[in-house]
Design a protein around this motif. Structure first.
Motif, PDB file in Angstrom:
ATOM      1  N   GLU A  70       0.872  -1.172   0.000  1.00 32.60           N
ATOM      2  CA  GLU A  70       0.000   0.000   0.000  1.00 32.60           C
ATOM      3  C   GLU A  70       0.912   1.226   0.000  1.00 32.60           C
ATOM      4  OE1 GLU A  70      -3.085   0.275  -0.470  1.00 32.60           O
ATOM      5  OE2 GLU A  70      -3.801  -1.774  -0.159  1.00 32.60           O
ATOM      6  N   THR A  71       0.566   2.245  -0.820  1.00 31.24           N
ATOM      7  CA  THR A  71       1.469   3.379  -1.006  1.00 31.24           C
ATOM      8  C   THR A  71       1.028   4.661  -0.313  1.00 31.24           C
ATOM      9  OG1 THR A  71       0.391   3.895  -3.110  1.00 31.24           O
ATOM     10  CG2 THR A  71       2.352   2.483  -3.187  1.00 31.24           C
ATOM     11  N   SER A  72      -0.091   4.632   0.392  1.00 27.74           N
ATOM     12  CA  SER A  72      -0.497   5.818   1.159  1.00 27.74           C
ATOM     13  C   SER A  72      -0.835   5.400   2.585  1.00 27.74           C
ATOM     14  CB  SER A  72      -1.698   6.523   0.514  1.00 27.74           C
ATOM     15  OG  SER A  72      -2.878   5.772   0.677  1.00 27.74           O
ATOM     16  N   GLY A  73      -0.662   6.344   3.506  1.00 23.13           N
ATOM     17  CA  GLY A  73      -0.866   6.026   4.906  1.00 23.13           C
ATOM     18  C   GLY A  73      -2.283   5.614   5.247  1.00 23.13           C
ATOM     19  N   ASP A  74      -3.266   6.311   4.690  1.00 19.58           N
ATOM     20  CA  ASP A  74      -4.661   5.997   5.033  1.00 19.58           C
ATOM     21  C   ASP A  74      -5.071   4.614   4.531  1.00 19.58           C
ATOM     22  OD1 ASP A  74      -4.427   6.946   2.412  1.00 19.58           O
ATOM     23  OD2 ASP A  74      -6.437   7.818   2.391  1.00 19.58           O
ATOM     24  N   ARG A  75      -4.686   4.280   3.297  1.00 23.60           N
ATOM     25  CA  ARG A  75      -5.030   2.962   2.762  1.00 23.60           C
ATOM     26  C   ARG A  75      -4.248   1.859   3.479  1.00 23.60           C
ATOM     27  NH1 ARG A  75      -4.644   5.686  -2.205  1.00 23.60           N
ATOM     28  NH2 ARG A  75      -2.679   4.629  -2.672  1.00 23.60           N
ATOM     29  N   GLY A  76      -2.989   2.152   3.808  1.00 23.44           N
ATOM     30  CA  GLY A  76      -2.187   1.172   4.524  1.00 23.44           C
ATOM     31  C   GLY A  76      -2.757   0.868   5.897  1.00 23.44           C
ATOM     32  N   LEU A  77      -3.181   1.905   6.603  1.00 25.77           N
ATOM     33  CA  LEU A  77      -3.768   1.724   7.930  1.00 25.77           C
ATOM     34  C   LEU A  77      -5.048   0.896   7.831  1.00 25.77           C
ATOM     35  CD1 LEU A  77      -4.004   2.302  10.947  1.00 25.77           C
ATOM     36  CD2 LEU A  77      -5.086   4.495  10.364  1.00 25.77           C
ATOM     37  N   ALA A  78      -5.913   1.258   6.896  1.00 26.01           N
ATOM     38  CA  ALA A  78      -7.178   0.535   6.737  1.00 26.01           C
ATOM     39  C   ALA A  78      -6.929  -0.930   6.388  1.00 26.01           C
ATOM     40  CB  ALA A  78      -8.025   1.198   5.656  1.00 26.01           C
ATOM     41  N   ARG A  79      -5.970  -1.176   5.505  1.00 24.90           N
ATOM     42  CA  ARG A  79      -5.668  -2.555   5.087  1.00 24.90           C
ATOM     43  C   ARG A  79      -5.121  -3.361   6.264  1.00 24.90           C
ATOM     44  NH1 ARG A  79      -3.530  -4.619   0.136  1.00 24.90           N
ATOM     45  NH2 ARG A  79      -3.960  -6.868   0.129  1.00 24.90           N
ATOM     46  N   ALA A  80      -4.233  -2.758   7.050  1.00 27.36           N
ATOM     47  CA  ALA A  80      -3.654  -3.466   8.200  1.00 27.36           C
ATOM     48  C   ALA A  80      -4.719  -3.813   9.229  1.00 27.36           C
ATOM     49  CB  ALA A  80      -2.560  -2.626   8.838  1.00 27.36           C
ATOM     50  N   MET A 111       7.622   8.342   6.618  1.00 33.16           N
ATOM     51  CA  MET A 111       7.101   9.504   5.894  1.00 33.16           C
ATOM     52  C   MET A 111       6.133   9.032   4.811  1.00 33.16           C
ATOM     53  SD  MET A 111       8.558  11.747   7.645  1.00 33.16           S
ATOM     54  CE  MET A 111       8.044  13.205   6.728  1.00 33.16           C
ATOM     55  N   LEU A 112       4.838   9.200   5.075  1.00 31.24           N
ATOM     56  CA  LEU A 112       3.807   8.735   4.154  1.00 31.24           C
ATOM     57  C   LEU A 112       2.790   9.838   3.891  1.00 31.24           C
ATOM     58  CD1 LEU A 112       3.146   5.283   5.852  1.00 31.24           C
ATOM     59  CD2 LEU A 112       4.025   5.564   3.520  1.00 31.24           C
ATOM     60  N   PRO A 113       2.165   9.831   2.721  1.00 32.12           N
ATOM     61  CA  PRO A 113       1.098  10.812   2.461  1.00 32.12           C
ATOM     62  C   PRO A 113      -0.157  10.501   3.265  1.00 32.12           C
ATOM     63  CG  PRO A 113       1.311   9.279   0.631  1.00 32.12           C
ATOM     64  CD  PRO A 113       2.451   8.984   1.557  1.00 32.12           C
ATOM     65  N   VAL A 114      -0.875  11.540   3.633  1.00 32.04           N
ATOM     66  CA  VAL A 114      -2.166  11.490   4.337  1.00 32.04           C
ATOM     67  C   VAL A 114      -1.998  11.170   5.815  1.00 32.04           C
ATOM     68  CG1 VAL A 114      -4.545  10.663   4.342  1.00 32.04           C
ATOM     69  CG2 VAL A 114      -3.262  10.755   2.184  1.00 32.04           C
ATOM     70  N   VAL A 115      -1.477   9.990   6.133  1.00 34.08           N
ATOM     71  CA  VAL A 115      -1.255   9.599   7.531  1.00 34.08           C
ATOM     72  C   VAL A 115       0.186   9.113   7.657  1.00 34.08           C
ATOM     73  CG1 VAL A 115      -2.015   8.140   9.446  1.00 34.08           C
ATOM     74  CG2 VAL A 115      -3.671   8.864   7.709  1.00 34.08           C
ATOM     75  N   ASP A 116       0.951   9.689   8.593  1.00 31.77           N
ATOM     76  CA  ASP A 116       2.362   9.291   8.698  1.00 31.77           C
ATOM     77  C   ASP A 116       2.525   8.002   9.498  1.00 31.77           C
ATOM     78  OD1 ASP A 116       2.427   9.838  11.462  1.00 31.77           O
ATOM     79  OD2 ASP A 116       3.268  11.834  11.189  1.00 31.77           O
ATOM     80  N   GLY A 117       3.753   7.469   9.459  1.00 29.95           N
ATOM     81  CA  GLY A 117       4.032   6.191  10.090  1.00 29.95           C
ATOM     82  C   GLY A 117       3.834   6.185  11.593  1.00 29.95           C
ATOM     83  N   PHE A 118       4.130   7.309  12.253  1.00 34.51           N
ATOM     84  CA  PHE A 118       3.935   7.379  13.704  1.00 34.51           C
ATOM     85  C   PHE A 118       2.467   7.166  14.066  1.00 34.51           C
ATOM     86  CE2 PHE A 118       7.812  10.289  13.693  1.00 34.51           C
ATOM     87  CZ  PHE A 118       8.644   9.326  14.230  1.00 34.51           C
ATOM     88  N   GLU A 119       1.586   7.860  13.356  1.00 34.15           N
ATOM     89  CA  GLU A 119       0.159   7.748  13.657  1.00 34.15           C
ATOM     90  C   GLU A 119      -0.365   6.349  13.317  1.00 34.15           C
ATOM     91  OE1 GLU A 119      -3.675   9.078  14.897  1.00 34.15           O
ATOM     92  OE2 GLU A 119      -1.591   9.676  15.303  1.00 34.15           O
TER      93      GLU A 119
END
Length: 228
Positions: A31-41, A54-62
């Motif tokens: 997944e290449t964006s923070g929001d989609r990656g979070l939802a998928r996880a 460092m990710l677009p929309v939602v960063d790795g820390f969040e």
């Protein structure tokens, strides 16, 4: 086949990691964006997450913070940021490891192998219910749950492993190097500063006053011990 989610906006980097994971018999997904990656996880079904900082929309820390509220699978944070403050923050939020870019793909595979093997060993357990009760603290090894004065407190995988290891060996002093080797098992691939970070987080969760510990003592110049 273990399923691994790669959350990385650098396509070439993500595909390189994917290819190496595939060669080593893993099933990687990107997944290449923070929001989609979070939802998928959060959908579940993954055994480990490789998380860019460092990710677009939602960063790795969040993303790390939100994943730790729901999941206890290993999280490997990767970033070009080399500053200790970023490592400490990432580990403090529940990441199991912090890898600085550029890194060797073989090194990343070694870390993935080690974290998955350790997670499987520590979380598999036996069928017998085992508990550690010390004053107001209850550690349930079978369900991997911690209670302080009858109130459940959420723990990350490594926090639980570290607390259980210390409590299972009361009054014994362990150096940071010993704890790192025994619980992380990555030798020179990691940073023993993660032990200090995890001890601090554990104290914040189980101590009434973290500055005056009733459970985990710092033995200056030697390490830590769980006192009974």
């Amino acid at each position: 086949m273990k399923r691994i989610l790669i959350i990385e906006d650098d396509i070439s980097m993500a595909e390189l990691v994917r290819d190496y994971l595939t060669i080593h018999k893993y099933e990687p997904h990107i997944e290449t964006s923070g929001d989609r990656g979070l939802a998928r996880a959060l959908e579940g079904g993954f055994d480990l997450v490789v998380l860019d900082l460092m990710l677009p929309v939602v960063d790795g820390f969040e993303i790390c913070r939100k994943l730790r509220e729901r999941l206890d699978i290993p999280i490997l944070m990767v970033s070009a940021k080399k500053e200790d403050i970023d490592k400490i923050r990432g580990l403090g939020l529940g990441a199991d490891d912090y890898v600085v870019k550029p890194f060797s793909p073989n090194e990343l595979i070694a870390r993935v192998n080690a974290h998955l093997a350790r997670y499987e060993r520590l979380s598999g357990g036996g069928q017998k219910r085992e508990e550690i009760r010390i004053r107001g603290l209850l550690i349930d090894k079978a369900s991997r749950r911690v209670f302080v004065n009858d109130k459940e407190v959420p723990f990350t995988t490594k926090e639980f492993d570290l607390l259980t290891h210390l409590a299972s060996n009361p009054n014994r002093v362990f150096s940071k190097e010993q704890l790192f080797e025994q619980l992380w098992g990555l030798d020179s691939l990691g940073d023993i500063a993660t032990v200090t970070v995890h001890i601090r987080k554990i104290r914040e969760k189980i101590e009434l006053d973290p500055s005056r510990s009733q459970y985990i003592d710092t033995v200056w110049g030697a390490g830590y011990r769980f006192k009974v």
